[in-house]
Design a protein around this motif. Structure first.
Motif, mmCIF file in Angstrom:
data_model
loop_
_atom_site.group_PDB
_atom_site.id
_atom_site.type_symbol
_atom_site.label_atom_id
_atom_site.label_comp_id
_atom_site.label_asym_id
_atom_site.label_seq_id
_atom_site.Cartn_x
_atom_site.Cartn_y
_atom_site.Cartn_z
ATOM 1 N N HIS A 139 0.826 -1.203 0.000
ATOM 2 C CA HIS A 139 0.000 0.000 0.000
ATOM 3 C C HIS A 139 0.863 1.257 0.000
ATOM 4 O O HIS A 139 2.022 1.234 0.382
ATOM 5 C CB HIS A 139 -0.928 0.028 1.214
ATOM 6 C CG HIS A 139 -0.196 -0.035 2.531
ATOM 7 N ND1 HIS A 139 0.255 -1.203 3.091
ATOM 8 C CD2 HIS A 139 0.167 0.935 3.398
ATOM 9 C CE1 HIS A 139 0.854 -0.961 4.232
ATOM 10 N NE2 HIS A 139 0.826 0.345 4.450
ATOM 11 N N THR A 140 0.269 2.346 -0.449
ATOM 12 C CA THR A 140 0.895 3.653 -0.265
ATOM 13 C C THR A 140 -0.031 4.432 0.666
ATOM 14 O O THR A 140 -1.096 3.955 1.040
ATOM 15 C CB THR A 140 1.045 4.399 -1.597
ATOM 16 O OG1 THR A 140 -0.242 4.476 -2.202
ATOM 17 C CG2 THR A 140 2.001 3.693 -2.522
ATOM 18 N N HIS A 141 0.367 5.619 1.026
ATOM 19 C CA HIS A 141 -0.410 6.379 1.996
ATOM 20 C C HIS A 141 -0.904 7.669 1.385
ATOM 21 O O HIS A 141 -0.252 8.255 0.548
ATOM 22 C CB HIS A 141 0.450 6.748 3.205
ATOM 23 C CG HIS A 141 1.199 5.593 3.741
ATOM 24 N ND1 HIS A 141 0.636 4.707 4.598
ATOM 25 C CD2 HIS A 141 2.444 5.149 3.492
ATOM 26 C CE1 HIS A 141 1.509 3.768 4.868
ATOM 27 N NE2 HIS A 141 2.621 4.011 4.208
ATOM 28 N N GLY A 142 -2.038 8.134 1.878
ATOM 29 C CA GLY A 142 -2.487 9.463 1.487
ATOM 30 C C GLY A 142 -1.781 10.520 2.314
ATOM 31 O O GLY A 142 -1.922 11.702 2.088
ATOM 32 N N GLY A 143 -1.017 10.105 3.297
ATOM 33 C CA GLY A 143 -0.320 11.056 4.160
ATOM 34 C C GLY A 143 0.853 10.366 4.822
ATOM 35 O O GLY A 143 1.588 9.647 4.178
ATOM 36 N N LEU A 144 0.996 10.580 6.123
ATOM 37 C CA LEU A 144 2.082 9.960 6.880
ATOM 38 C C LEU A 144 1.551 8.747 7.620
ATOM 39 O O LEU A 144 0.418 8.752 8.086
ATOM 40 C CB LEU A 144 2.599 10.938 7.922
ATOM 41 C CG LEU A 144 3.813 11.807 7.625
ATOM 42 C CD1 LEU A 144 4.221 12.504 8.909
ATOM 43 C CD2 LEU A 144 4.971 10.994 7.071
ATOM 44 N N GLU A 145 2.397 7.733 7.767
ATOM 45 C CA GLU A 145 2.058 6.605 8.630
ATOM 46 C C GLU A 145 3.207 6.377 9.605
ATOM 47 O O GLU A 145 4.365 6.321 9.210
ATOM 48 C CB GLU A 145 1.817 5.340 7.818
ATOM 49 C CG GLU A 145 1.376 4.167 8.691
ATOM 50 C CD GLU A 145 1.165 2.879 7.900
ATOM 51 O OE1 GLU A 145 0.130 2.248 8.097
ATOM 52 O OE2 GLU A 145 2.047 2.519 7.102
ATOM 53 N N LEU A 146 2.862 6.271 10.875
ATOM 54 C CA LEU A 146 3.842 5.965 11.915
ATOM 55 C C LEU A 146 3.532 4.571 12.443
ATOM 56 O O LEU A 146 2.388 4.316 12.830
ATOM 57 C CB LEU A 146 3.687 6.945 13.086
ATOM 58 C CG LEU A 146 4.749 8.028 13.241
ATOM 59 C CD1 LEU A 146 4.730 8.925 12.023
ATOM 60 C CD2 LEU A 146 4.490 8.835 14.504
ATOM 61 N N THR A 147 4.524 3.705 12.458
ATOM 62 C CA THR A 147 4.303 2.343 12.941
ATOM 63 C C THR A 147 5.318 2.013 14.018
ATOM 64 O O THR A 147 6.527 2.104 13.783
ATOM 65 C CB THR A 147 4.422 1.328 11.783
ATOM 66 O OG1 THR A 147 3.581 1.739 10.707
ATOM 67 C CG2 THR A 147 4.006 -0.059 12.233
ATOM 68 N N LEU A 148 4.827 1.640 15.189
ATOM 69 C CA LEU A 148 5.685 1.248 16.309
ATOM 70 C C LEU A 148 5.555 -0.250 16.521
ATOM 71 O O LEU A 148 4.440 -0.761 16.695
ATOM 72 C CB LEU A 148 5.250 1.994 17.584
ATOM 73 C CG LEU A 148 5.847 1.505 18.910
ATOM 74 C CD1 LEU A 148 7.345 1.784 18.980
ATOM 75 C CD2 LEU A 148 5.134 2.144 20.086
ATOM 76 N N VAL A 149 6.677 -0.954 16.512
ATOM 77 C CA VAL A 149 6.652 -2.400 16.742
ATOM 78 C C VAL A 149 6.566 -2.657 18.247
ATOM 79 O O VAL A 149 7.351 -2.116 19.029
ATOM 80 C CB VAL A 149 7.914 -3.078 16.163
ATOM 81 C CG1 VAL A 149 7.911 -4.576 16.469
ATOM 82 C CG2 VAL A 149 8.009 -2.843 14.665
ATOM 83 N N LEU A 150 5.592 -3.477 18.657
ATOM 84 C CA LEU A 150 5.432 -3.819 20.076
ATOM 85 C C LEU A 150 5.951 -5.219 20.366
ATOM 86 O O LEU A 150 6.365 -5.520 21.477
ATOM 87 C CB LEU A 150 3.954 -3.728 20.475
ATOM 88 C CG LEU A 150 3.327 -2.332 20.334
ATOM 89 C CD1 LEU A 150 1.822 -2.399 20.563
ATOM 90 C CD2 LEU A 150 3.970 -1.357 21.305
ATOM 91 N N GLN A 151 5.889 -6.088 19.362
ATOM 92 C CA GLN A 151 6.361 -7.465 19.533
ATOM 93 C C GLN A 151 6.814 -7.991 18.185
ATOM 94 O O GLN A 151 6.202 -7.675 17.166
ATOM 95 C CB GLN A 151 5.225 -8.338 20.071
ATOM 96 C CG GLN A 151 5.597 -9.811 20.201
ATOM 97 C CD GLN A 151 4.380 -10.667 20.510
ATOM 98 O OE1 GLN A 151 3.765 -10.515 21.550
ATOM 99 N NE2 GLN A 151 4.036 -11.558 19.598
ATOM 100 N N GLY A 152 7.866 -8.804 18.174
ATOM 101 C CA GLY A 152 8.365 -9.372 16.928
ATOM 102 C C GLY A 152 9.068 -8.314 16.097
ATOM 103 O O GLY A 152 9.658 -7.366 16.641
ATOM 104 N N SER A 153 8.987 -8.453 14.790
ATOM 105 C CA SER A 153 9.653 -7.489 13.910
ATOM 106 C C SER A 153 8.978 -7.513 12.547
ATOM 107 O O SER A 153 8.235 -8.438 12.232
ATOM 108 C CB SER A 153 11.129 -7.847 13.741
ATOM 109 O OG SER A 153 11.255 -9.021 12.956
ATOM 110 N N PHE A 154 9.227 -6.472 11.762
ATOM 111 C CA PHE A 154 8.864 -6.522 10.346
ATOM 112 C C PHE A 154 9.977 -5.893 9.529
ATOM 113 O O PHE A 154 10.801 -5.128 10.055
ATOM 114 C CB PHE A 154 7.503 -5.865 10.055
ATOM 115 C CG PHE A 154 7.481 -4.361 10.157
ATOM 116 C CD1 PHE A 154 7.974 -3.556 9.137
ATOM 117 C CD2 PHE A 154 6.929 -3.737 11.270
ATOM 118 C CE1 PHE A 154 7.934 -2.168 9.231
ATOM 119 C CE2 PHE A 154 6.887 -2.345 11.381
ATOM 120 C CZ PHE A 154 7.397 -1.563 10.355
ATOM 121 N N SER A 155 9.993 -6.243 8.256
ATOM 122 C CA SER A 155 10.966 -5.668 7.336
ATOM 123 C C SER A 155 10.239 -5.177 6.106
ATOM 124 O O SER A 155 9.241 -5.769 5.689
ATOM 125 C CB SER A 155 11.999 -6.712 6.907
ATOM 126 O OG SER A 155 12.704 -7.182 8.036
#
Ligand SMILES: [Zn+2]
Length: 211
Positions: A139-155
Motif C-alpha cells: 500500500h501507499t499512503h495518502g499522508g504519513l504513517e507511523l508504525t511502532l513495533v510492540l512485539q516481533g519485527s517486520f521488514s
C-alpha cells in the motif's frame, strides 16, 4: 527489549513536546517515548526549552492578586486521573487507548488481525497483528504513517524494525511490511489519511475494514 535503532525524527519530537500533533501520532510517540530513553530525554529537553521560551514571553510582572487566584485554582483542581499502567507488550499509552482491556482483534484474512482504536478526521490509530512471515498488502499512503513495533519485527524496503522501533513512512513510500520469522509481529500504526491499497481485492475490502 531489543536495542531500538529507529527513533522519532527530531522535528516530530519537537511538535509532540509542543502538543501540536494529531492525536493518533501523539499516542504512537508517547508509546515509543515510554520505551526509549534517548527520545524521552529529547522530549524533556524540548519541553524545558518550550517552557523557558514561554516564561520569557510572559509579562514581567504579574499582580499578586492574579498569582493568588492562580494558586487557589491549582489547589482546588481535581487530581489527575491515575496513570494507566502498561501491561505485557502494551505500554501505558496503548493500554489507555485500549481503555485497559485486552485487544479485540478483527480478522482481516491471511491471518492478519487488527483493532481500530480510533478513526476520525485527525486520522486513525490501530493495532495490527501479522503472523510470522506474512506480509501486509502492498500500500501507499495518502499522508504519513507511523508504525511502532510492540512485539516481533517486520521488514520492508526501509529496513528491519524490531520491538520499540518506529517507521515513519510518507506517501511516496510504497511498502509491504513483512513480519519476521521469530513469531507474530504486533504493531501500533497511526495514519493521518486513509491508506491506498494497490491490489484490487484489498481495495474492495478497504471500506469494510478501514485498513
Ligand atoms: Zn527513540
Amino acid at each position: 527489549m531489543s536495542k531500538i535503532t529507529h527513533h522519532i525524527p527530531e522535528e516530530m519530537l519537537r511538535a509532540y513536546a509542543a502538543g501540536t500533533l494529531p492525536q493518533p501520532f501523539a499516542v504512537v510517540i508517547a508509546a515509543h517515548v515510554s520505551l526509549c530513553d534517548a527520545c524521552r530525554a529529547a522530549v524533556e529537553t524540548e519541553a524545558a526549552l518550550g517552557g523557558a521560551l514561554l516564561s520569557s514571553m510572559a509579562p514581567a510582572a504579574v499582580s499578586s492578586g492574579a498569582k493568588d487566584r492562580l494558586f487557589a485554582a491549582l489547589d482546588s483542581a481535581p487530581p489527575p486521573p491515575p496513570q494507566q499502567r502498561g501491561s505485557g507488550i502494551f505500554p501505558a499509552p496503548v493500554m489507555e487507548a485500549l481503555k485497559g482491556q485486552p485487544p479485540r482483534w478483527k480478522m482481516l484474512g491471511g491471518g492478519i488481525r487488527q483493532q481500530i482504536l480510533s478513526a476520525d478526521a485527525e486520522g486513525s490509530l490501530r493495532l495490527l497483528y501479522i503472523p510470522r512471515g506474512r506480509a501486509v498488502p502492498e500500500h501507499t499512503h495518502g499522508g504519513l504513517e507511523l508504525t511502532l513495533v510492540l512485539q516481533g519485527s517486520f521488514s520492508d524496503c526501509e529496513g528491519r524494525f524490531g520491538a520499540g522501533d518506529v517507521e515513519v513512512a510518507s506517501d511516496d513510500v510504497d511498502h509491504q511490511p513483512m513480519a519476521g520469522d521469530e513469531g507474530p509481529c504486533i504493531c501500533l500504526a497511526a495514519t493521518d489519511a486513509p491508506l491506498r491499497f494497490r491490489a484490487m481485492i484489498p481495495r474492495l475490502l478497504q471500506p469494510l475494514f478501514r485498513i
